[in-house]
Write a protein that holds these residues in place. Sequence first.
Motif, PDB file in Angstrom:
ATOM      1  N   CYS A  25      11.897  27.278 -16.533  1.00  0.00           N
ATOM      2  CA  CYS A  25      11.345  28.408 -15.516  1.00  0.00           C
ATOM      3  C   CYS A  25      12.732  29.015 -14.737  1.00  0.00           C
ATOM      4  CB  CYS A  25      10.720  27.607 -14.237  1.00  0.00           C
ATOM      5  SG  CYS A  25       9.175  26.761 -14.881  1.00  0.00           S
ATOM      6  N   ALA A  26      13.683  28.596 -15.116  1.00  0.00           N
ATOM      7  CA  ALA A  26      15.001  29.361 -14.494  1.00  0.00           C
ATOM      8  C   ALA A  26      15.329  30.374 -15.301  1.00  0.00           C
ATOM      9  CB  ALA A  26      16.112  28.381 -14.114  1.00  0.00           C
ATOM     10  N   PRO A  28      15.266  33.699 -17.184  1.00  0.00           N
ATOM     11  CA  PRO A  28      14.912  35.049 -17.010  1.00  0.00           C
ATOM     12  C   PRO A  28      13.689  35.319 -17.798  1.00  0.00           C
ATOM     13  CG  PRO A  28      16.672  35.339 -17.831  1.00  0.00           C
ATOM     14  CD  PRO A  28      16.731  34.065 -17.394  1.00  0.00           C
ATOM     15  N   ALA A  96      -0.730  34.498 -11.324  1.00  0.00           N
ATOM     16  CA  ALA A  96      -0.154  32.979 -10.899  1.00  0.00           C
ATOM     17  C   ALA A  96      -1.032  32.424  -9.668  1.00  0.00           C
ATOM     18  CB  ALA A  96       1.138  33.103 -10.142  1.00  0.00           C
ATOM     19  N   ASP A 102       1.453  28.298   0.920  1.00  0.00           N
ATOM     20  CA  ASP A 102       2.217  29.330   1.171  1.00  0.00           C
ATOM     21  C   ASP A 102       3.661  29.192   0.219  1.00  0.00           C
ATOM     22  OD1 ASP A 102       2.195  27.058   2.782  1.00  0.00           O
ATOM     23  OD2 ASP A 102       4.212  27.674   3.631  1.00  0.00           O
ATOM     24  N   ALA A 103       4.164  28.117  -0.081  1.00  0.00           N
ATOM     25  CA  ALA A 103       5.478  27.914  -1.005  1.00  0.00           C
ATOM     26  C   ALA A 103       5.075  28.415  -2.250  1.00  0.00           C
ATOM     27  CB  ALA A 103       5.868  26.419  -0.541  1.00  0.00           C
ATOM     28  N   ARG A 104       3.958  28.040  -2.709  1.00  0.00           N
ATOM     29  CA  ARG A 104       3.669  28.539  -3.952  1.00  0.00           C
ATOM     30  C   ARG A 104       3.412  30.084  -4.243  1.00  0.00           C
ATOM     31  NH1 ARG A 104      -0.917  24.470  -5.881  1.00  0.00           N
ATOM     32  NH2 ARG A 104      -1.233  26.023  -7.510  1.00  0.00           N
ATOM     33  N   MET A 106       4.902  32.335  -2.391  1.00  0.00           N
ATOM     34  CA  MET A 106       6.232  32.884  -2.091  1.00  0.00           C
ATOM     35  C   MET A 106       6.730  32.716  -3.364  1.00  0.00           C
ATOM     36  SD  MET A 106       8.209  34.663  -0.385  1.00  0.00           S
ATOM     37  CE  MET A 106       8.691  34.417   1.345  1.00  0.00           C
ATOM     38  N   ALA A 107       6.901  31.598  -4.061  1.00  0.00           N
ATOM     39  CA  ALA A 107       7.601  31.328  -5.405  1.00  0.00           C
ATOM     40  C   ALA A 107       6.978  32.218  -6.644  1.00  0.00           C
ATOM     41  CB  ALA A 107       7.324  29.695  -5.697  1.00  0.00           C
ATOM     42  N   ALA A 108       5.684  32.400  -6.433  1.00  0.00           N
ATOM     43  CA  ALA A 108       4.918  33.462  -7.338  1.00  0.00           C
ATOM     44  C   ALA A 108       5.342  34.664  -7.107  1.00  0.00           C
ATOM     45  CB  ALA A 108       3.487  33.289  -7.360  1.00  0.00           C
ATOM     46  N   LYS A 110       8.353  35.686  -5.778  1.00  0.00           N
ATOM     47  CA  LYS A 110       9.885  35.663  -6.227  1.00  0.00           C
ATOM     48  C   LYS A 110       9.716  36.057  -7.759  1.00  0.00           C
ATOM     49  CE  LYS A 110      11.454  35.980  -2.341  1.00  0.00           C
ATOM     50  NZ  LYS A 110      12.009  37.294  -1.790  1.00  0.00           N
ATOM     51  N   ARG A 111       8.791  35.166  -8.324  1.00  0.00           N
ATOM     52  CA  ARG A 111       9.018  35.148  -9.826  1.00  0.00           C
ATOM     53  C   ARG A 111       8.667  36.513 -10.516  1.00  0.00           C
ATOM     54  NH1 ARG A 111       5.239  32.818 -13.145  1.00  0.00           N
ATOM     55  NH2 ARG A 111       4.429  31.451 -11.548  1.00  0.00           N
ATOM     56  N   ARG A 113       8.757  39.467  -8.663  1.00  0.00           N
ATOM     57  CA  ARG A 113       9.577  40.167  -8.302  1.00  0.00           C
ATOM     58  C   ARG A 113      10.761  40.328  -9.165  1.00  0.00           C
ATOM     59  NH1 ARG A 113      13.404  42.643  -7.336  1.00  0.00           N
ATOM     60  NH2 ARG A 113      14.270  43.383  -5.326  1.00  0.00           N
ATOM     61  N   MET A 114      11.219  39.109  -9.824  1.00  0.00           N
ATOM     62  CA  MET A 114      12.354  39.219 -10.660  1.00  0.00           C
ATOM     63  C   MET A 114      12.281  39.957 -12.037  1.00  0.00           C
ATOM     64  SD  MET A 114      13.520  35.372 -10.170  1.00  0.00           S
ATOM     65  CE  MET A 114      13.450  35.094 -11.806  1.00  0.00           C
TER      66      MET A 114
END
Lengths: 475, 354
Positions: A25-26, A28, A96, A102-104, A106-108, A110-111, A113-114
């Motif tokens: 997952c790390a 890119p 996603a 909420d945490a998931r 935000m993580a989605a 960010k993913r 967004r990258m």
Amino acid sequence: MKGNKLLSTITIIGIVALVFLVAACAAPAAPPAKKPPVKKPRIIIHNIIDLTGAYAPIAIPSEKGGKDYLAWIADQGGLDVDGDGKGDVEVEYHWAEFGNVDARFMAAYKRFRMEKPKPTIIEMWSSPNQEMLKPVLEKDKIVCYGIGFSDPQVFPPAWNYMDCATYGEQAVGAIEYYMDHMWGNPPFPPKHPGPLRVAHLTWDTAYGRGPIGPTKMWAEMTGKIEVVAERFCTFLPTDPEIMGFLKEFDEMGVDLIWSNTIVQTPAVIMKALHKMGLKKKMVLGANLWAPPDQLLDIVGPEAAETYFTPQPVYVPAAQPDEPGVKFARMLVEKYRPGEAATLPNIQYMRGIRMKANILESVRRALLHIMERDGVDLATACERITGKDVKEHGIQTLAGYDAHGTTCALQMAPRGKDDRCLTSHQQQVAIIGGKVQVVSPWYKVARLIPPEMLEKGYFKDEEEAGLINRHIIVPE
Amino acid sequence: MAIHRPCGTFDYSYYQSKAILRTRLQWGLLLAFIAFLYSFYFWANEYILSLLIVICSFVIGMLGLQIITGYAGQISIGHAAFLGVGMYTVGCAEAHLGLNYWWTVPLAGLVAAVVGGVFGSTAAKLKELYLAFATLAAHFIIVYVISNWRSMTRGTDGIWITRPTPILGLDFGTEAGYYLWALTACVLMTYFATNLSRSKLGRAFVAVRDNDIAANVMGINIVYTKMVAFAIGSFFAGIAGAVLSGYYAYVNIEWFTLDDSIWFLGFLVVGGFGSIFGAISGAVLWKLLDELVASRLSEMLSGVLGTEAFYVSAAFSLILYALIIIVFLVFEPRGIAHRWQIIKASYRLWPFSY
């Protein structure tokens, strides 16, 4: 010891597997090294959806409609940008699932967004998480296509667009229509002199409370209705819980209950109204996320009788000949023939409409870039940004009917600061055990807090006389 | 489980006997591990950092629950609400008092500690299931107060929070910058929790947990000890809430649900009661599974199984989640921490079986 060894081995393997997953997952989201040559330019749309949390019952049928629509686009050879009937652009769909955590969410984000290229428009579910991202989206210049917001999120205008009218506008519009055209006409309860007495029975969340402030202020301003109670129930209420509220409402002489929830809650309320014999005294209206066709399936025709909601799409059960409904039926027959008995329903129609609105926004932005920069489509696909989609796509959707799923000429946004993509709705009720459309498309009340006008927002709409009512949305 | 020391390591003083880390190798490994964690600042992407920030927050929160439940033996199923108290303290302190984020962090811990202490006082009279219900009530009362005290909390609309102001030129508005703060808070709170568990108070917690009558006979004030356990555990939850709210820059009542409190307890079981490592591993596993299994695996499976199954695969992750807890309850009720001890012992004893 043997057991311990085995468990130790399993634990080590588990940890190693987890580390590998993290590493995977790390990495890119780069394209594979040997990618087959792409013939067509490509655009990507995104969705952060709740398929296992509180919104699952409405998200799943919506997503079926949306996915089928995307499959149909792919079968056409891609998105037809120039309108020549041939697909020009390949549409890639990244989604996603966040389970209303909420945490998931935000993580989605960010993913996504990258990713390269940066997303231009993301469909999002759940009010609080969309509110959390409001300043982030503005900073990142990414458009949010939200399924619905609580009112504070719409003011001041940002990059969050809403698939429907605000919950306050929906409620005021539907209640007013009920009062003027439905109240007193059988099978609805008889009219009485004086204002309509309204009680809110909803969830104690930003979403559930959405219409309370606007309806109260509207009641004070117009005197047409009186909001006599606001009560809050659990997400999955039981009969005894709801019956207690209904008994209280009966003593208060409530004429109309409004519920800003999703379909399970109105289903329990309707069953309780039926059991307690209160149907002749009060009706239940709910926001668009509690569609009558789903409620009818849950509680049956007798208990569902007189239930109504506003809807921004055509209703398959009641308007089978509308082009949008025929289009939806074609999709169902093509992609999920096994579900033809239950689909398309209202949620399925909304799923198509959402994806169609998103793709139309992207299409218009691409055309604008091609004209502005004098470039070909492939270059436009590379250059497209969220700002293009916002200013030259979603902001220009007025009049677009999303394959006939909604009515033409009545789509919002109405001005440069409007973020609602629905300005009109139709009233849908259950009468005689059937889902029926009981109104023409009517315009919802425009409820803008005066301080927003003072700050200089919504000037274009005000000058054009589009704002018919101003209210204060209390904090 | 006996603690097997590295061969040839002996204690020559009380100082050595009390030390958490006994050898240079252990110190080296710990420092290397911390340095590795801080190195994410330089190379990790936004997604990984976002995940790590949330993990740091939940590790702090889980340490709090470990103190209450794992060490003091007081069951709490309202822990997520104490996290919410911390989050809302940050929001309200900024909105109404104009306090800078950095001042609101200790305040969040203190307010949560006071609230936790008040609800913890019920532990003086209640035990086990009855105490569980009391803490369940705490959850509902806290949520009700936050929802309805609109002049203070903006009710269900939520409160916007300003991201922390820069310190020494470090921009906490970025994921990388914020990660440094979240990790530092996590390291400090872990240090605090580790030492607390070895202090007089920490041993009193354990004594109360194991047999409160015997503890009372030994001179431990039971009511005081239980209340302090709740207060300290809630302090941790408050700090966790403060870290989380600073990252989201927004707080909403819907974010600390009863489900979260249940998962807190569930993953404390998976991590292991009565161990700092258990709390950390439980929280890390919870959030990793949340992201990797619930989110990523669902997406991957839907890619394999096709459009029809995308929502089934999403639900599948929840089943897997529950299965993990059941498997641990049945096969390893002492959690990952105990399993880790066994792995370490096996390593130290190898190649001998006994």
